[in-house]
Scaffold this active site. Structure first.
Site, PDB file in Angstrom:
ATOM      1  N   LYS A   1      -7.092   4.236  -8.628  1.00  0.00           N
ATOM      2  CA  LYS A   1      -6.083   4.489  -9.668  1.00  0.00           C
ATOM      3  C   LYS A   1      -6.356   3.601 -10.891  1.00  0.00           C
ATOM      4  CE  LYS A   1      -2.913   6.820  -9.691  1.00  0.00           C
ATOM      5  NZ  LYS A   1      -2.704   8.252 -10.067  1.00  0.00           N
TER       6      LYS A   1
ATOM      7  N   THR B   1       0.245   3.893 -11.008  1.00  0.00           N
ATOM      8  CA  THR B   1       1.026   3.115 -10.046  1.00  0.00           C
ATOM      9  C   THR B   1       0.998   1.620 -10.373  1.00  0.00           C
ATOM     10  OG1 THR B   1       1.086   2.453  -7.724  1.00  0.00           O
ATOM     11  CG2 THR B   1      -1.053   3.051  -8.581  1.00  0.00           C
ATOM     12  N   ASP B   2       1.996   0.904  -9.847  1.00  0.00           N
ATOM     13  CA  ASP B   2       2.020  -0.550 -10.052  1.00  0.00           C
ATOM     14  C   ASP B   2       0.954  -1.272  -9.221  1.00  0.00           C
ATOM     15  OD1 ASP B   2       3.155  -0.228  -7.522  1.00  0.00           O
ATOM     16  OD2 ASP B   2       4.976  -1.373  -7.957  1.00  0.00           O
ATOM     17  N   GLU B   3       0.378  -0.569  -8.239  1.00  0.00           N
ATOM     18  CA  GLU B   3      -0.589  -1.246  -7.355  1.00  0.00           C
ATOM     19  C   GLU B   3      -1.856  -1.672  -8.089  1.00  0.00           C
ATOM     20  OE1 GLU B   3       0.657   1.402  -3.492  1.00  0.00           O
ATOM     21  OE2 GLU B   3      -1.183   0.289  -3.519  1.00  0.00           O
TER      22      GLU B   3
ATOM     23  N   TYR C   1      -7.436   2.779  -2.652  1.00  0.00           N
ATOM     24  CA  TYR C   1      -6.487   3.612  -3.417  1.00  0.00           C
ATOM     25  C   TYR C   1      -6.204   2.993  -4.783  1.00  0.00           C
ATOM     26  CZ  TYR C   1      -1.961   5.213  -5.158  1.00  0.00           C
ATOM     27  OH  TYR C   1      -0.943   5.651  -5.976  1.00  0.00           O
TER      28      TYR C   1
HETATM   29  P1  NAD Z   1       1.357  13.164  -3.111  1.00  0.00           P
HETATM   30  O1  NAD Z   1       0.240  12.736  -2.222  1.00  0.00           O
HETATM   31  O2  NAD Z   1       2.669  13.507  -2.514  1.00  0.00           O
HETATM   32  O3  NAD Z   1       0.904  14.432  -3.961  1.00  0.00           O
HETATM   33  C1  NAD Z   1      -0.358  14.541  -4.550  1.00  0.00           C
HETATM   34  C2  NAD Z   1      -0.601  15.993  -4.922  1.00  0.00           C
HETATM   35  O4  NAD Z   1      -1.893  16.088  -5.547  1.00  0.00           O
HETATM   36  C3  NAD Z   1      -0.602  16.956  -3.726  1.00  0.00           C
HETATM   37  O5  NAD Z   1       0.169  18.083  -4.005  1.00  0.00           O
HETATM   38  C4  NAD Z   1      -2.072  17.313  -3.573  1.00  0.00           C
HETATM   39  O6  NAD Z   1      -2.281  18.613  -3.017  1.00  0.00           O
HETATM   40  C5  NAD Z   1      -2.587  17.212  -4.988  1.00  0.00           C
HETATM   41  N1  NAD Z   1      -4.032  16.935  -5.044  1.00  0.00           N
HETATM   42  C6  NAD Z   1      -4.716  16.014  -4.331  1.00  0.00           C
HETATM   43  N2  NAD Z   1      -6.030  16.090  -4.624  1.00  0.00           N
HETATM   44  C7  NAD Z   1      -6.161  17.070  -5.568  1.00  0.00           C
HETATM   45  C8  NAD Z   1      -7.270  17.586  -6.283  1.00  0.00           C
HETATM   46  N3  NAD Z   1      -8.521  17.138  -6.084  1.00  0.00           N
HETATM   47  N4  NAD Z   1      -7.046  18.565  -7.195  1.00  0.00           N
HETATM   48  C9  NAD Z   1      -5.792  19.052  -7.399  1.00  0.00           C
HETATM   49  N5  NAD Z   1      -4.704  18.607  -6.730  1.00  0.00           N
HETATM   50  C10 NAD Z   1      -4.898  17.621  -5.829  1.00  0.00           C
HETATM   51  O7  NAD Z   1       1.491  12.006  -4.193  1.00  0.00           O
HETATM   52  P2  NAD Z   1       2.793  11.421  -4.911  1.00  0.00           P
HETATM   53  O8  NAD Z   1       3.345  10.346  -4.070  1.00  0.00           O
HETATM   54  O9  NAD Z   1       3.637  12.529  -5.361  1.00  0.00           O
HETATM   55  O10 NAD Z   1       2.115  10.728  -6.183  1.00  0.00           O
HETATM   56  C11 NAD Z   1       1.885  11.474  -7.376  1.00  0.00           C
HETATM   57  C12 NAD Z   1       1.240  10.573  -8.395  1.00  0.00           C
HETATM   58  O11 NAD Z   1       2.092   9.475  -8.673  1.00  0.00           O
HETATM   59  C13 NAD Z   1      -0.090   9.981  -7.949  1.00  0.00           C
HETATM   60  O12 NAD Z   1      -0.952   9.952  -9.057  1.00  0.00           O
HETATM   61  C14 NAD Z   1       0.266   8.576  -7.496  1.00  0.00           C
HETATM   62  O13 NAD Z   1      -0.812   7.707  -7.657  1.00  0.00           O
HETATM   63  C15 NAD Z   1       1.408   8.242  -8.444  1.00  0.00           C
HETATM   64  N6  NAD Z   1       2.407   7.276  -7.935  1.00  0.00           N
HETATM   65  C16 NAD Z   1       2.979   7.441  -6.710  1.00  0.00           C
HETATM   66  C17 NAD Z   1       3.962   6.538  -6.272  1.00  0.00           C
HETATM   67  C18 NAD Z   1       4.658   6.699  -4.940  1.00  0.00           C
HETATM   68  O14 NAD Z   1       5.447   5.833  -4.564  1.00  0.00           O
HETATM   69  N7  NAD Z   1       4.451   7.768  -4.195  1.00  0.00           N
HETATM   70  C19 NAD Z   1       4.320   5.492  -7.099  1.00  0.00           C
HETATM   71  C20 NAD Z   1       3.716   5.344  -8.353  1.00  0.00           C
HETATM   72  C21 NAD Z   1       2.763   6.259  -8.761  1.00  0.00           C
HETATM   73  O1  TDX Z   2       4.036   2.760   9.165  1.00  0.00           O
HETATM   74  C1  TDX Z   2       4.159   1.971   8.215  1.00  0.00           C
HETATM   75  N1  TDX Z   2       4.565   0.681   8.471  1.00  0.00           N
HETATM   76  C2  TDX Z   2       4.714  -0.250   7.490  1.00  0.00           C
HETATM   77  O2  TDX Z   2       5.080  -1.405   7.778  1.00  0.00           O
HETATM   78  C3  TDX Z   2       3.886   2.355   6.846  1.00  0.00           C
HETATM   79  C4  TDX Z   2       3.438   3.743   6.506  1.00  0.00           C
HETATM   80  C5  TDX Z   2       4.043   1.390   5.880  1.00  0.00           C
HETATM   81  N2  TDX Z   2       4.419   0.127   6.180  1.00  0.00           N
HETATM   82  C6  TDX Z   2       4.567  -0.861   5.077  1.00  0.00           C
HETATM   83  C7  TDX Z   2       3.360  -0.981   4.174  1.00  0.00           C
HETATM   84  C8  TDX Z   2       3.997  -1.313   2.831  1.00  0.00           C
HETATM   85  O3  TDX Z   2       4.201  -2.713   2.746  1.00  0.00           O
HETATM   86  O4  TDX Z   2       5.624  -0.388   4.245  1.00  0.00           O
HETATM   87  C9  TDX Z   2       5.336  -0.612   2.856  1.00  0.00           C
HETATM   88  C10 TDX Z   2       5.333   0.713   2.129  1.00  0.00           C
HETATM   89  O5  TDX Z   2       4.216   1.451   2.577  1.00  0.00           O
HETATM   90  P1  TDX Z   2       3.819   2.883   1.977  1.00  0.00           P
HETATM   91  O6  TDX Z   2       4.997   3.781   2.068  1.00  0.00           O
HETATM   92  O7  TDX Z   2       2.536   3.308   2.609  1.00  0.00           O
HETATM   93  O8  TDX Z   2       3.634   2.559   0.428  1.00  0.00           O
HETATM   94  P2  TDX Z   2       2.681   1.516  -0.352  1.00  0.00           P
HETATM   95  O9  TDX Z   2       1.499   1.157   0.446  1.00  0.00           O
HETATM   96  O10 TDX Z   2       3.570   0.391  -0.824  1.00  0.00           O
HETATM   97  O11 TDX Z   2       2.199   2.419  -1.587  1.00  0.00           O
HETATM   98  C11 TDX Z   2       3.146   3.278  -2.252  1.00  0.00           C
HETATM   99  O12 TDX Z   2       3.591   2.777  -3.465  1.00  0.00           O
HETATM  100  C12 TDX Z   2       2.781   2.910  -4.590  1.00  0.00           C
HETATM  101  C13 TDX Z   2       2.638   4.701  -2.421  1.00  0.00           C
HETATM  102  O13 TDX Z   2       2.141   5.197  -1.184  1.00  0.00           O
HETATM  103  C14 TDX Z   2       1.615   4.818  -3.486  1.00  0.00           C
HETATM  104  O14 TDX Z   2       1.204   6.158  -3.688  1.00  0.00           O
HETATM  105  C15 TDX Z   2       2.179   4.286  -4.757  1.00  0.00           C
HETATM  106  O15 TDX Z   2       1.215   4.296  -5.753  1.00  0.00           O
END
Ligand code: NAD
Ligand code: TDX
Length: 351
Positions: free
Chosen positions: A161, A131-133, A157
């Site tokens: 990562k 992730t970019d975080e 988190y």
């Molecule tokens: P998500 O939470 O929707 O899915 C995560 C999955 O991993 C789930 O299916 C969960 O059951 C599985 N999991 C969790 N713990 C586990 C374990 N111990 N063993 C096996 N499986 C396990 O997450 P997502 O949003 O789809 O993110 C997927 C990946 O992409 C992550 O690595 C996250 O850091 C990265 N990522 C997410 C975002 C975003 O915006 N959501 C952005 C950039 C990178």
């Molecule tokens: O209820 C809310 N109110 C609110 O203001 C929630 C859930 C979020 N927010 C804000 C927090 C953030 O500034 O909105 C923005 C987006 O929040 P999230 O959807 O929780 O995402 P963020 O914290 O930016 O992280 C996400 O991007 C990078 C994903 O959850 C991560 O998994 C990914 O790595």
């Protein structure tokens, strides 16, 4: 036939990645390993679950014995690692599960893959999805995150990562493990668990519940449609250079409050609410502890070197996402009520 392990394939981004690989590459055998935590939902993959090149395995990436046996069973050629605990707010209240899954889990996979590939004469690859975080937080209107931006994670988190990224690089440097890493910006789209901003707010609008905006709503995120992320993973998996890192992003920055107002407007239009109905649900609440101000990716490298660019404009992507949630209210209701876990408990062991 290549056998690829995709971890976290029952989650949001993982399910789109599994779907893309299973349908686009019938010559690959795709093994989806997922623990099925609250975020994992096999309903996300119903359309492809009977494909002959798809196999599901339930298990924990941090379970050394299980992972060792899994590698023995399938003799994987490559790994695409997405399994993680992924929600920042949960990492603030329950950090240790993030340390276990994101750090120990990644180290376990690396360790077993290294042992398994020791004598391999095949072209193996460990692709780590990050992730970019990990880069920390930017000033408003300032610079971007580049591939060589120093790591400066701020939440449990993002620190977990960042640690996993370091481990992947260490395995490459120390053991010559063939690895590639990508760091992506915020994803949105179908099948995202309604704890993240966009699906949570769509769900709350539909249920006429308050929309909790953290702080003043001025934080900025760079949003990318999830199918574009899956396509980037495909391109990097096939064309990325070993040992390299690629940033993935949408060049699509929005303050939370502007995004939320656009979302309210689009949902109101779609369900024929009078103009301004959903905006009335906006409620400013206490800010997230340590809330990162701005994320913004410079995605020039993946464009120049691998030819990837996002395919969707945000307005269209958001409309597609809203349409999907409206057409899949039962999915939303199942995940908010926990019914999906009761259903799959019958077929697969749960914690
Ligand atoms: P998500 O939470 O929707 O899915 C995560 C999955 O991993 C789930 O299916 C969960 O059951 C599985 N999991 C969790 N713990 C586990 C374990 N111990 N063993 C096996 N499986 C396990 O997450 P997502 O949003 O789809 O993110 C997927 C990946 O992409 C992550 O690595 C996250 O850091 C990265 N990522 C997410 C975002 C975003 O915006 N959501 C952005 C950039 C990178
Ligand atoms: O209820 C809310 N109110 C609110 O203001 C929630 C859930 C979020 N927010 C804000 C927090 C953030 O500034 O909105 C923005 C987006 O929040 P999230 O959807 O929780 O995402 P963020 O914290 O930016 O992280 C996400 O991007 C990078 C994903 O959850 C991560 O998994 C990914 O790595």
């Amino acid at each position: 036939m290549k056998t690829i392990l995709i971890t976290g394939g029952a989650g949001f981004i993982g399910s789109h990645t599994v779907r893309l690989f299973v349908t686009k590459y019938p010559e690959y055998k795709i093994v989806n390993l997922d623990k099925l935590t609250y975020a994992g939902n096999l309903e996300n993959l119903k359309d492809i679950e009977n494909k002959p090149n798809y196999i599901f395995e339930q298990g924990d990436i941090a379970d050394l014995k299980f992972i060792t046996n899994l590698f023995k069973k399938y003799n994987f050629d490559s790994v695409i690692h997405l399994a993680a605990e992924s929600h920042v707010d949960r990492s603030i209240t329950d950090p240790l599960v993030f340390i276990r899954t994101n750090i120990t889990g990644t180290a376990t996979l690396l360790h077993v893959a290294k042992e398994s590939w020791k004598e391999s004469n095949k072209k193996n690859l460990f692709y780590h999805v990050s992730t970019d975080e990990v880069f920390g937080s930017l000033e408003l209107g300032g610079d971007f995150f580049y591939e060589d931006t120093p790591y400066d994670p701020k939440s449990p988190y993002s620190s977990s990562k960042a640690s996993s990224d370091h481990l992947v690089r260490a395995w490459n440097h120390t053991y010559n493990m063939p690895v590639v890493i990508s760091n992506c910006s915020n994803n949105y789209g179908p099948y995202q668990f309604p704890e993240k901003l966009i699906p949570l707010f769509i769900n709350n609008i539909l249920k006429k519940k308050p929309l909790p905006v953290y702080g003043e709503g001025i934080n900025v995120r760079d949003w990318l449609f999830v199918e574009d992320h899956a396509k980037a993973i495909d391109v990097i998996f096939h064309k990325g250079k070993i040992g390299e890192t690629y940033n993935i992003g949408g060049h699509n920055e929005w303050t939370n409050i502007d995004l939320i107002k656009l979302l309210c407007k689009q949902v109101d239009e779609k369900i024929r609410n009078p103009e301004g109905t959903s905006e009335k649900l906006i409620t400013y609440v206490t800010d997230r502890s340590g809330h990162d101000l701005r994320y913004a990716i410079d995605a020039t490298k993946i464009k120049d070197e691998l030819g990837w660019i996002p395919s969707l404009q945000f307005d269209e992507g958001l409309r597609k996402t809203i349409d999907w949630y409206l057409e899949n209210i039962s999915w939303l209701d199942n995940v908010t009520s926990g019914t999906y876990q009761d259903y799959y408990k019958k077929q697969y062991k749960q914690d």
